[in-house]
Design a protein around this motif. Sequence first.
Motif, PDB file in Angstrom:
ATOM      1  N   GLN A  26       0.822  -1.140  -0.012  1.00 60.49           N
ATOM      2  CA  GLN A  26       0.057   0.004   0.099  1.00 60.49           C
ATOM      3  C   GLN A  26       0.768   1.343  -0.061  1.00 60.49           C
ATOM      4  O   GLN A  26       0.489   2.385  -0.655  1.00 60.49           O
ATOM      5  CB  GLN A  26      -0.910  -0.008   1.105  1.00 60.49           C
ATOM      6  N   ALA A  60     -18.150  -3.039  -4.668  1.00 64.37           N
ATOM      7  CA  ALA A  60     -17.226  -1.932  -4.032  1.00 64.37           C
ATOM      8  C   ALA A  60     -17.849  -1.071  -3.020  1.00 64.37           C
ATOM      9  O   ALA A  60     -17.473  -0.935  -1.935  1.00 64.37           O
ATOM     10  CB  ALA A  60     -16.783  -1.080  -4.981  1.00 64.37           C
ATOM     11  N   VAL A  61     -19.258  -0.699  -3.483  1.00 63.57           N
ATOM     12  CA  VAL A  61     -20.047  -0.191  -2.470  1.00 63.57           C
ATOM     13  C   VAL A  61     -20.143  -0.852  -1.000  1.00 63.57           C
ATOM     14  O   VAL A  61     -20.137  -0.491   0.001  1.00 63.57           O
ATOM     15  CB  VAL A  61     -21.414   0.229  -3.252  1.00 63.57           C
ATOM     16  N   PRO A  74      -8.329   1.394   8.600  1.00 63.22           N
ATOM     17  CA  PRO A  74      -9.281   1.105   7.677  1.00 63.22           C
ATOM     18  C   PRO A  74      -8.693   0.321   6.605  1.00 63.22           C
ATOM     19  O   PRO A  74      -9.440  -0.602   6.070  1.00 63.22           O
ATOM     20  CB  PRO A  74     -10.020   2.190   7.158  1.00 63.22           C
ATOM     21  N   ASN A  75      -7.613   0.716   5.982  1.00 59.52           N
ATOM     22  CA  ASN A  75      -6.917   0.002   4.922  1.00 59.52           C
ATOM     23  C   ASN A  75      -6.480  -1.430   5.355  1.00 59.52           C
ATOM     24  O   ASN A  75      -6.350  -2.392   4.672  1.00 59.52           O
ATOM     25  CB  ASN A  75      -5.687   0.855   4.571  1.00 59.52           C
ATOM     26  N   VAL A 125     -11.770  -3.465  -7.455  1.00 64.71           N
ATOM     27  CA  VAL A 125     -12.958  -4.078  -7.703  1.00 64.71           C
ATOM     28  C   VAL A 125     -13.411  -3.493  -9.267  1.00 64.71           C
ATOM     29  O   VAL A 125     -13.076  -2.596  -9.453  1.00 64.71           O
ATOM     30  CB  VAL A 125     -14.156  -3.624  -6.914  1.00 64.71           C
ATOM     31  N   PRO A 177     -12.200  -5.641  -1.255  1.00 67.54           N
ATOM     32  CA  PRO A 177     -12.537  -4.016  -1.533  1.00 67.54           C
ATOM     33  C   PRO A 177     -11.640  -3.159  -2.472  1.00 67.54           C
ATOM     34  O   PRO A 177     -12.254  -2.211  -2.939  1.00 67.54           O
ATOM     35  CB  PRO A 177     -12.364  -3.726   0.185  1.00 67.54           C
ATOM     36  N   THR A 178     -10.566  -3.600  -2.516  1.00 65.42           N
ATOM     37  CA  THR A 178      -9.490  -2.531  -2.996  1.00 65.42           C
ATOM     38  C   THR A 178      -9.706  -2.513  -4.615  1.00 65.42           C
ATOM     39  O   THR A 178      -9.912  -1.516  -5.246  1.00 65.42           O
ATOM     40  CB  THR A 178      -8.124  -2.771  -2.514  1.00 65.42           C
ATOM     41  N   PRO A 202     -19.163  -2.517  -9.499  1.00 65.38           N
ATOM     42  CA  PRO A 202     -19.535  -1.378  -8.584  1.00 65.38           C
ATOM     43  C   PRO A 202     -20.317  -1.469  -7.460  1.00 65.38           C
ATOM     44  O   PRO A 202     -19.933  -1.060  -6.283  1.00 65.38           O
ATOM     45  CB  PRO A 202     -20.223  -0.146  -9.405  1.00 65.38           C
ATOM     46  N   GLY A 240     -16.878  -1.120   0.704  1.00 67.92           N
ATOM     47  CA  GLY A 240     -16.515   0.303   1.431  1.00 67.92           C
ATOM     48  C   GLY A 240     -17.467   0.687   2.284  1.00 67.92           C
ATOM     49  O   GLY A 240     -17.204   1.260   3.498  1.00 67.92           O
TER      50      GLY A 240
END
Lengths: 302, 356
Positions: free
Chosen positions: A179, A295-296, A204-205, A289, A286-287, A292, A299
């Motif tokens: 990251q 991803a939502v 969070p990451n 995607v 999650p990272t 969509p 997230g």
Amino acid sequence: MNSVTMAADKDVQWKDSLTTESPLVRRLLIAAVFFYLTLFLFIPLAAVFAEALQGGLAAYVESFLNEDALAAIRLTLLVAAVAVPLNALFGVAAAWAIAKFDFVGKQVLITLIDMPLAVSPVISGLIYVLLFGAQGWLGPWLAEHDITILFALPGIVLATIFVTVPFVARELIPLMQSQGREEEEAAITLGASGWQMFMRVTLPNIKWSLLYGVILCNARAMGEFGAVSVVSGHIRGLTNTMPLHVEILYNEYNAVSAFAVASLLTLLAIVTLAAKAIVERNTHSPTIVTDPTSAVQAGSIR
Amino acid sequence: MSIQVDHVTKRFGAFTVLNDVSLHVQEGELVALLGPSGCGKTTLLRILAGLERPDDGRIFLHGAEVTDQRISERRVGFVFQHYALFRHMTVADNVAFGLTVLPRAQRPSTTRIQEKVRELLGLVQLQAMADRYPSQLSGGQRQRVALARALAVEPKLLLLDEPFGALDAKVRKELRRWLRRLHDELHITGILVTHDQEEALEVADRVVVMHQGNVEQIGTPDEVYEHPANPFVYRFLGDVNVFHGRVSEARAAVQGNPEEASAGLADGVEEHEVTFVRPHDLELNRSRTNPDQFEATVRYVLSAGSRVRLELIVQSSAQTIEVELTKERYRELDLREGEVVFVHPRHRQVFTIPQS
């Protein structure tokens, strides 16, 4: 016309066979895997529960309700409750240092973190006997000051911490390295304090990998036998963790109780695996995607 | 906010990244730091932001020394090459970040923050994307979000680190024009790091050309392009044909007489002169019209695009040179590969290089 399509079909089949095995080989391989798993995993697992329930449900429950068993369960939970948070903290700190800073001895640190995995747990336990035992380096000093570490809770906790050091750190180091530092730098240039940066950007990451590491660390902390066995002294109701309690019962030919307590540990393993599977699904989605909606979803879990 | 960089030196181990760099940027200016990778331009930008500390020298922002000031006190907006958007936050949350981390006393109300985010997303034309995540945006959109996020804290200084470097050519061109318009609207002092000379010349009020930790030249795009201070700047700002030879022999060299040129060099003089000519400053003719011309053979014609590029071989020295013609001139000449033409430099620049 017909011959052309046939040729094309043949072409596709020919390409197919380059990358996949024939159906027969495929089925054989799958069957071999299942046979292997059944023999070495499912049958022993079933045997644990079968053996535990041999004396009926009452005897099964009775195995947990006696004082020694309850003490072992309490001790195991206590040890995990100390060792896991400490190693989680250490893991985050170590991964942070390794991923975000350049310093001399970085490679040495990475290797050291892995060491407990390379060393036999019995030796991990013996290290503490060497250090804190009556004839050990620090033994006389400890005796003078009336501090007991060996054959008591502190020794068990120390041995468990030693054995479980790598789990969280190893999960986080590659993730945090990949990251990079840019998001943290962005947070700082936007006026965030160090704590705000950690809580709102870094954590969070890494949360899913952290949780994954904690689950593995916890499983190992509760199940550790070798190192704990060396430093515990096997005092019933006092310094016996669940795995040690199982051993004692088994050595006393109390198979039903031994397997009953063992089944608890087995259940823990199954719950751990299930939790691991769920967390794994989340760490990998999650990272990056393309879809969509997923991803939502990923997230929105904060 | 004006910027003063005063004799700044930075080393990474034994490697000197910045060597005694001084620079002044006026308030409201947009300055490009231009140079090949590894020239120290990004390090200089990071020192200005406070992400790195100089080993020597001082930084002044608006007349006040900030060399030892923390990043958060400098009020700079930083835009990263790879966007550095917070991947777990929506576009709106990304833009709001700088406002939400303010101390409670200075923090605007939630509705005010939302309003501000809407304004900024309007500015970068991304209102519709407020609830998306960075991974759902294109590269150009992400960089615009990053810009909106940096502008949210109302920085006095905007630092852009190769902001368009990771984008494809067409988007890059659009975005840099858009950035120039945005800069004209906001009048914010800006520093842009780039290795793309076209980008620097098009966007910036002034260009700082850097090479191996040194500032080679500072000037307006016209100045640095028309009057490069040294061979490095000349080469870096565009294609170039190089003719070797001392100044008295320069013409001989250009004329393509290698014997005369090397005869001049042999007399123990330590200095060496080179003549630089841009491909579009070479004029071609089918017949001799001027004593300065030399003969060359057309080897290759590349006629795609708005201009025609030709590769010629100088007959006397066998050196390969490049010529750029307008389409019209090319049609007029009606050149074919293998034909001989007369070449004449319309414009040239001679540099003296110490012989090593």
